[in-house]
Design a protein around this motif. Structure first.
Motif, PDB file in Angstrom:
ATOM      1  N   GLY A  42     -18.465 -43.315  67.553  1.00 16.19           N
ATOM      2  CA  GLY A  42     -18.224 -43.515  66.002  1.00 16.19           C
ATOM      3  C   GLY A  42     -17.411 -44.677  65.613  1.00 16.19           C
ATOM      4  N   LYS A  43     -16.017 -44.523  66.332  1.00 10.57           N
ATOM      5  CA  LYS A  43     -14.904 -45.563  65.620  1.00 10.57           C
ATOM      6  C   LYS A  43     -15.064 -46.638  65.994  1.00 10.57           C
ATOM      7  N   GLU A  44     -14.491 -47.784  65.660  1.00 10.14           N
ATOM      8  CA  GLU A  44     -13.829 -48.934  65.612  1.00 10.14           C
ATOM      9  C   GLU A  44     -13.229 -48.810  66.731  1.00 10.14           C
ATOM     10  N   GLU A  89      -7.127 -35.869  70.344  1.00  8.65           N
ATOM     11  CA  GLU A  89      -7.775 -36.471  69.406  1.00  8.65           C
ATOM     12  C   GLU A  89      -7.556 -38.133  69.873  1.00  8.65           C
ATOM     13  N   ASP A  90      -6.918 -38.145  71.076  1.00  9.81           N
ATOM     14  CA  ASP A  90      -7.064 -39.090  72.010  1.00  9.81           C
ATOM     15  C   ASP A  90      -7.709 -39.671  72.906  1.00  9.81           C
ATOM     16  N   THR A  91      -8.947 -38.785  73.026  1.00 11.82           N
ATOM     17  CA  THR A  91     -10.268 -38.925  73.233  1.00 11.82           C
ATOM     18  C   THR A  91     -10.445 -40.143  73.077  1.00 11.82           C
ATOM     19  N   ALA A  92     -11.130 -41.210  73.815  1.00  9.11           N
ATOM     20  CA  ALA A  92     -11.139 -42.224  73.709  1.00  9.11           C
ATOM     21  C   ALA A  92     -11.623 -43.212  75.556  1.00  9.11           C
ATOM     22  N   VAL A  93     -12.580 -44.634  75.250  1.00 10.17           N
ATOM     23  CA  VAL A  93     -12.648 -45.181  76.746  1.00 10.17           C
ATOM     24  C   VAL A  93     -11.554 -45.762  75.980  1.00 10.17           C
ATOM     25  N   TYR A  94     -10.659 -45.792  76.903  1.00 12.42           N
ATOM     26  CA  TYR A  94      -9.534 -46.977  76.722  1.00 12.42           C
ATOM     27  C   TYR A  94      -9.763 -48.831  78.042  1.00 12.42           C
ATOM     28  N   TYR A  95      -9.865 -49.641  76.842  1.00 12.54           N
ATOM     29  CA  TYR A  95      -9.501 -50.492  77.625  1.00 12.54           C
ATOM     30  C   TYR A  95      -8.772 -51.700  77.659  1.00 12.54           C
ATOM     31  N   CYS A  96      -8.086 -52.059  79.042  1.00 10.04           N
ATOM     32  CA  CYS A  96      -7.282 -53.253  79.219  1.00 10.04           C
ATOM     33  C   CYS A  96      -8.317 -54.655  78.838  1.00 10.04           C
ATOM     34  N   ALA A  97      -6.730 -55.830  78.465  1.00 11.29           N
ATOM     35  CA  ALA A  97      -7.325 -56.301  77.504  1.00 11.29           C
ATOM     36  C   ALA A  97      -5.883 -57.686  77.925  1.00 11.29           C
ATOM     37  N   ALA A  98      -6.342 -59.045  77.955  1.00 10.03           N
ATOM     38  CA  ALA A  98      -5.844 -59.930  78.449  1.00 10.03           C
ATOM     39  C   ALA A  98      -5.964 -61.050  77.653  1.00 10.03           C
ATOM     40  N   ARG A  99      -4.464 -61.824  76.918  1.00 12.35           N
ATOM     41  CA  ARG A  99      -4.160 -62.677  75.793  1.00 12.35           C
ATOM     42  C   ARG A  99      -4.026 -64.020  76.428  1.00 12.35           C
TER      43      ARG A  99
END
Length: 119
Positions: A42-44, A89-99
């Motif tokens: 439910g969050k961005e 509150e750290d519960t989330a799906v964690y994504y790795c990203a590259a720039r």
């Protein structure tokens, strides 16, 4: 092109620790930074931490400073996120990203790994 694969997510009780890994393949040398983002239900999606490819400078969201540490291996291929003192509150799906180099946005994303922290 760069491919990213995360691993290391799971379930842990509050106060516990987890370490996430992100393995880059393809042409990681064409990137200028790697980062971790997360998205709770439910969050961005929000920024968590990043590390510059060149000098290793790190940046953190205020919510994780002092608890999370981003690092990389000597080959600059794998990035880690050590998460200590985890909170629900750290519960989330964690994504790795590259720039990509000379760009401002993160263009490459992993599939995400679930982190669940129970109270």
């Amino acid at each position: 092109q760069v491919q990213l694969v995360e691993s290391g997510g799971g379930s842990v009780q509050a106060g516990g620790s987890l370490r996430l890994s992100c393995a880059a393949s393809g042409r990681p040398s064409t990137t200028s930074a790697m980062a971790w983002f997360r998205q709770a239900p439910g969050k961005e999606r929000e920024f968590v931490a990043s590390i510059n490819r060149g000098d290793g400078t790190t940046y953190y969201a205020d919510s994780v400073k002092g608890r999370f540490t981003i690092s990389r291996d000597s080959a600059k291929i794998t990035v880690y996120l050590q998460m200590n003192s985890l909170k629900p509150e750290d519960t989330a799906v964690y994504y790795c990203a590259a720039r990509p180099s000379k760009e401002y946005e993160y263009a490459y994303w992993g599939q995400g790994t679930q982190v669940t922290v129970s109270s």
